[in-house]
Design an enzyme around this catalytic site. Structure first.
Site, PDB file in Angstrom:
ATOM      1  CD  GLU A 244      43.060  38.753  41.254  1.00  0.00           C
ATOM      2  OE1 GLU A 244      42.673  38.867  42.297  1.00  0.00           O
ATOM      3  OE2 GLU A 244      42.212  38.741  40.428  1.00  0.00           O
TER       4      GLU A 244
ATOM      5  CG  ASP B 171      40.088  37.184  50.102  1.00  0.00           C
ATOM      6  OD1 ASP B 171      41.454  37.210  50.726  1.00  0.00           O
ATOM      7  OD2 ASP B 171      39.731  38.181  49.609  1.00  0.00           O
TER       8      ASP B 171
END
Length: 505
Positions: A452, A216
């Site tokens: 993550e 992102d």
């Protein structure tokens, strides 16, 4: 040796399965193992069970969320990676994971990056369904009426996932018609990318939003994003900061630009093309990305294998994959820097930022040998320090001005990109480096409770814990046979995807 009767028992989902961990342990006694993990059999089994528990906890009944708090819906490329790991526990559930995602496909062929769970409150995640308005704003593009989705896409790893899931239990797959039902959807998905998203005219697919590439806030987007006027901060509320530290997440300025791009795309009816105005559907952001296109090529090879399984030849798809590989090299390879770079389609320039995206083409079986060798040197050199100061693959140049070891895709190491690089190293005969990275991935997943992403130097956990693709790809690495005959346990081997593939050494 473990008796055969001991290898069959219910899995964590209550379904009969073969205990693959026990099989791996049994094989170790009869084979000369090149890679010996620095863990006991007990800890290997414990890691397997804990990874399976994460996937069970994140299962919704028809798909798997990346994490219950931060990402409470179904994400496109997450589900593909999750299915690759889930196939080792329950091939049926892995098939269901992918079928749920494919059922939300739009009529124009796009697979949306989020499929929303209607039972989740709107304020649990932003942008929520009422932002995307897929069933109304996406009507002309054929958005589904019965499920709410986003209007953008994510990297096309799906055909590869479908093929690997099929291989896990071909009998089950054939009895359910899994490939026969998935193939036309996957073919339409690739057709959309190759025709509607060839915005640069050179044969490669473009992303029209940073979220589409999956990384992102990568510094690769800083220059093209600088042209975008951000949406006012008061016009949206970031739910991600309720679950993660602000210093680990994209900035408010980044988010304002993400929201502006998505708003303009939505208000233009999700039409694709280059243009110059707000709300006309024409993208002010269009980038050809090496990882996105490498995964498209890998999936095109996988589609060829699926076609052959269904009785067709697959020759045309292999040929298309090779043409795309040539286009990837022609448009995105910089021989002087030894790196694949993103190309800004708006001005035609390469974006001189080194990110892990530029290493992912190692995955491709027909990548020219000199380029593969150069990429390995780049990965092990000072910009990425793979196998040196950085145990895992950093998402961005360690020497870059924008490097930040904790801020999302501006430096931290991620497990999906690490898995892809590990596969690429093994694909091109770099077994020692691949084994070392595999060890680091497994040990870090274990130590961080399936984080993550992590600090590439220290391994410190960042983002969500109990993350779906981290657990899933841990399972896949555990089930990978670490001896000469990798294909014996159905591990991912891109050389099988191409008639011209094979080891480089």
């Amino acid at each position: 040796m473990v008796a055969a009767t001991e290898l069959v028992r219910p899995n964590v989902f209550g379904e009969p399965r073969v205990d693959r961990t026990a099989q791996l342990t049994a094989r170790a006694a009869t084979h000369s193992v090149v890679y010996e993990p620095d863990v006991t059999t007990h800890s290997l089994h414990s890691l397997h069970v804990r990874a399976a528990d994460v996937l069970e906890a994140n299962w919704t009944g028809s798909s798997t969320v990346p994490s219950r708090g931060l990402y409470p819906h179904q994400w496109s490329w997450d589900s593909a990676f999750i299915a690759i790991g889930l196939r080792h526990l329950s091939p049926l559930r892995a098939q269901t994971e992918l079928e749920t995602l494919l059922s939300a496909q739009w009529d124009d062929g796009r697979i949306p990056h989020i499929v929303f769970n209607p039972s989740v409150p709107l304020d649990a995640y932003f942008p929520s369904p009422d932002f995307w308005r897929s069933s109304t704003a996406g009507r002309a593009a054929g958005a589904p009426r019965t499920v709410q989705t986003s209007g953008i896409v994510q990297p096309p790893v799906h055909a590869l996932a479908v093929w690997l899931v099929h291989q896990a239990d071909p009998g089950l797959s054939r009895s359910r018609g899994f490939l026969a039902r998935a193939y036309p959807r996957l073919a339409a998905w690739h057709r959309y990318l190759l025709h509607r998203r060839d915005l640069g005219g050179g044969g490669l697919a473009s992303v029209v939003h940073p979220w589409e590439q999956g990384m992102d806030n990568s510094p690769c987007w800083d220059a093209p994003l600088s042209r975008i006027t951000p949406a006012p901060a008061r016009s949206f509320r970031r739910a991600d900061l309720d679950h993660g530290a602000a210093e680990d997440r994209p900035t408010d300025l980044d988010y304002g630009r993400y929201v502006r791009l998505a708003t303009d795309y939505r208000d233009g009816g999700y039409r694709d093309g280059l243009g110059g105005g707000h709300g006309d559907g024409a993208s002010e952001f269009a980038v050809e990305d090496p990882a996105f296109n490498a995964l498209l090529i890998a999936s095109e090879h996988a589609l060829a294998r699926i076609a052959r399984e269904l009785g067709a030849t697959g020759t045309a798809r292999h040929a298309r994959a090779e043409r795309l590989t040539a286009a990837l090299v022609e448009r995105l390879w910089d021989p002087a820097e030894g790196m694949f770079f993103c190309r800004d389609v708006r001005d035609g320039s390469l974006i001189p930022e080194r990110s892990v995206s530029g290493l992912i083409p190692l995955l491709l079986p027909t990548l020219p040998r000199d380029i593969a060798d150069t990429l390995v040197r780049t990965a092990r050199g000072p910009h990425f320090e793979l196998g040196g100061a950085a145990r895992l693959v950093p998402s961005y140049d360690l020497l870059g001005e924008a490097f930040d070891p904790h801020r999302y895709w501006r430096g931290p190491a991620w497990f999906n990109t690490g898995w892809l690089v590990e596969r690429g190293l093994r694909q091109h005969g770099e077994r020692a480096h691949a084994d070392k990275l595999r060890t680091a991935l497994l040990e870090t997943a274990d130590a961080t409770d399936f984080a993550e992403y992590v600090d590439p130097y220290t391994g410190e956990a960042c983002g969500a814990l109990g993350f779906g693709w981290t657990a899933a790809l841990t399972l896949d690495l555990l089930h990978q046979q670490p001896i000469a005959d990798i294909s014996a346990v159905g591990a991912f081997d891109m050389s099988e995807m191409s008639d011209k593939g094979g080891e480089r050494r």
